[in-house]
Design an enzyme around this catalytic site. Structure first.
Site, PDB file in Angstrom:
ATOM      1  N   SER A  40       0.810  -1.229   0.000  1.00  0.00           N
ATOM      2  CA  SER A  40       0.000   0.000   0.000  1.00  0.00           C
ATOM      3  C   SER A  40       0.838   1.272   0.000  1.00  0.00           C
ATOM      4  O   SER A  40       0.323   2.345  -0.295  1.00  0.00           O
ATOM      5  CB  SER A  40      -0.938   0.011   1.207  1.00  0.00           C
ATOM      6  OG  SER A  40      -0.194  -0.102   2.400  1.00  0.00           O
ATOM      7  N   ASP A 328      -3.364   8.110   7.781  1.00  0.00           N
ATOM      8  CA  ASP A 328      -4.296   7.210   8.458  1.00  0.00           C
ATOM      9  C   ASP A 328      -3.515   6.317   9.423  1.00  0.00           C
ATOM     10  O   ASP A 328      -2.350   6.586   9.692  1.00  0.00           O
ATOM     11  CB  ASP A 328      -5.118   6.400   7.434  1.00  0.00           C
ATOM     12  CG  ASP A 328      -4.258   5.444   6.618  1.00  0.00           C
ATOM     13  OD1 ASP A 328      -3.084   5.218   6.973  1.00  0.00           O
ATOM     14  OD2 ASP A 328      -4.758   4.914   5.596  1.00  0.00           O
ATOM     15  N   HIS A 331      -0.429   4.856   7.227  1.00  0.00           N
ATOM     16  CA  HIS A 331       0.243   5.463   6.066  1.00  0.00           C
ATOM     17  C   HIS A 331       0.572   6.941   6.262  1.00  0.00           C
ATOM     18  O   HIS A 331      -0.177   7.659   6.914  1.00  0.00           O
ATOM     19  CB  HIS A 331      -0.659   5.313   4.828  1.00  0.00           C
ATOM     20  CG  HIS A 331      -1.027   3.887   4.558  1.00  0.00           C
ATOM     21  ND1 HIS A 331      -2.239   3.364   4.915  1.00  0.00           N
ATOM     22  CD2 HIS A 331      -0.323   2.883   3.996  1.00  0.00           C
ATOM     23  CE1 HIS A 331      -2.275   2.081   4.580  1.00  0.00           C
ATOM     24  NE2 HIS A 331      -1.126   1.762   4.024  1.00  0.00           N
TER      25      HIS A 331
END
Ligand SMILES: *[C@@H]1O[C@H](CO)[C@@H](O)[C@H](O)[C@H]1NC(C)=O
Ligand SMILES: *[C@@H]1O[C@H](CO)[C@@H](O)[C@H](O)[C@H]1NC(C)=O
Ligand SMILES: *[C@@H]1O[C@H](CO)[C@@H](O)[C@H](O)[C@H]1NC(C)=O
Length: 365
Positions: A40, A328, A331
């Site tokens: 991610s 978040d 991240h």
């Protein structure tokens, strides 16, 4: 480049597209393409196309600072670190997600030549990590793209193109998270055993990429993931989870040794390891010097440190997004990724070694 133009001129249907492409290539400092692999931290929307995936970010508030406030599937309020690296190399942003181009024939040909992002949020080095596109799948997809390229270019032309291209890989963090969820207090022997398995699997993947034509490897190491808001929310004291940070450092050290070893055995192989670990550690140590004010709590989420709940459309999010380290629970923000891109592209050996990405780009092949 003349060889490509001649060859491609025999493809009238895509010629316009490709002529345009060469203007862009010329602007990209001699790097024809970027191919991206990883999790991610690198995904720009592949998971949007995976119906079963829970690791998605193609909804608000993700993308709130992306052009047109568009949630693209990036786990960020804006761009991610790979976008910034791509910009420094001379591109507009990361190449498009593989799954967005897989069904479009013209795009397939152009993208094969110009770059593709295969990264998938949730994935790791081990096939058992995550339920999305594993590194093995990502490399298989690259093999397909490459073989489609050779229906338009000779093997030699494809090899030349790939040898000038940058292969960016940002992975490993999810393997460490998964291991920790199974064993949250590993002893020294267990840690060593796990890291050895991880790095030998990494080696296997990298050799596979080399055999498919990759020569310039731009690696991104694992940040101190124990300091992300999610692990912090699990800690009784609210501190970083040391085990996760130790495993990250051990993995990074072993990766450094692996890359050195590979560079001695694989002819023509060149690499830079960008240290997101050093970047994030520096931001946590002295945030004020670079304009960051919040390094513990995520901008978007819920619960302790905004680290217990994901950044969903219902979650609250902060307004001073360029002053937060974390977007978040797992991240970094656009702002932190921008700093990472800058440091890894042109920074000192603390941030990228044995050479930085700029030097990797400039190395002759
Ligand atoms: C590769 O080319 C074949 C034949 O044109 C096509 O069916 C396939 O979808 C292509 N795959 C990719 C990933 O571009
Ligand atoms: C580590 O844990 C394993 C069990 O998972 C055990 O067999 C081993 O003896 C331990 N090693 C040390 C050094 O404590
Ligand atoms: C988000 O809010 C909507 C409406 O307010 C509600 O129906 C939904 O259950 C909420 N979702 C979550 C994940 O809290």
């Amino acid at each position: 480049m003349a060889f490509l133009l001649t060859k491609l001129a025999s493809l009238p249907s895509v010629l316009c597209l490709l002529t345009f492409l060469f203007w862009e290539v010329a602007g990209a400092d001699g790097v024809p393409a970027i191919y991206v692999f990883g999790d991610s931290t690198a995904d720009v929307g592949n998971n949007n196309y995976l119906p079963g995936s829970t690791a998605k970010a193609n909804f608000p508030h993700n993308g709130v600072d992306f052009p047109a406030k568009r949630p693209t599937g990036r786990f960020s309020n804006g761009y991610n670190g790979i976008d910034f690296l791509a910009m420094h190399i001379g591109f507009k942003r990361s190449p498009p997600p593989f799954l967005s181009i897989a069904s479009k024939i013209h795009h397939r040909i152009v993208s094969g030549i110009k770059g593709v992002n295969f990264a998938s949020g949730g994935s790791g080095i081990l096939d058992s990590t995550g339920d999305t596109m594993s590194t093995t799948n990502q490399i298989e997809n690259f093999a397909t793209v490459r073989s489609n390229m050779t229906s338009h270019l000779s093997e030699m032309q494809a090899d030349q193109l790939l040898s000038k291209s940058i292969f960016i890989i940002s992975t490993g963090g999810n393997d460490i998270f998964d291991y920790f969820l199974q064993n949250n207090a590993p002893n020294v022997t267990e840690k060593e055993k796990f890291i050895t398995t991880l790095v030998s699997t990494y080696k296997y993947h990298l050799e596979k990429l080399y055999n498919l034509g990759a020569r310039k490897f731009g690696m991104v190491d694992v940040p101190p993931i124990g300091c992300c808001p999610f692990p912090r929310s699990l800690s009784p004291t609210g501190g970083c989870l040391d085990v996760l940070n130790e495993l990250s450092l051990q993995f990074n050290k072993a990766t450094m040794a692996l890359m050195h070893e590979l560079s001695l055995t694989l002819k023509g192989m060149k690499y830079s390891i960008g240290s997101s670990n050093a970047v994030v550690s520096n931001i946590i140590r002295s945030p004020a010097t670079i304009g960051i004010k919040e390094t513990k709590t995520a901008c978007c989420g819920g619960g302790k440190f905004n680290g217990e709940l994901s950044c969903t459309p219902n979650a609250s999010f902060c307004s001073e997004r360029n002053r937060y380290l974390f977007w978040d629970k797992l991240h970094p923000t656009h702002a932190a990724s921008k700093l990472a891109g800058l440091a890894i592209y042109g920074g000192s050996p603390e941030f990228a070694s044995p050479i930085n990405f700029k030097q990797l780009v400039e190395e002759d092949d």
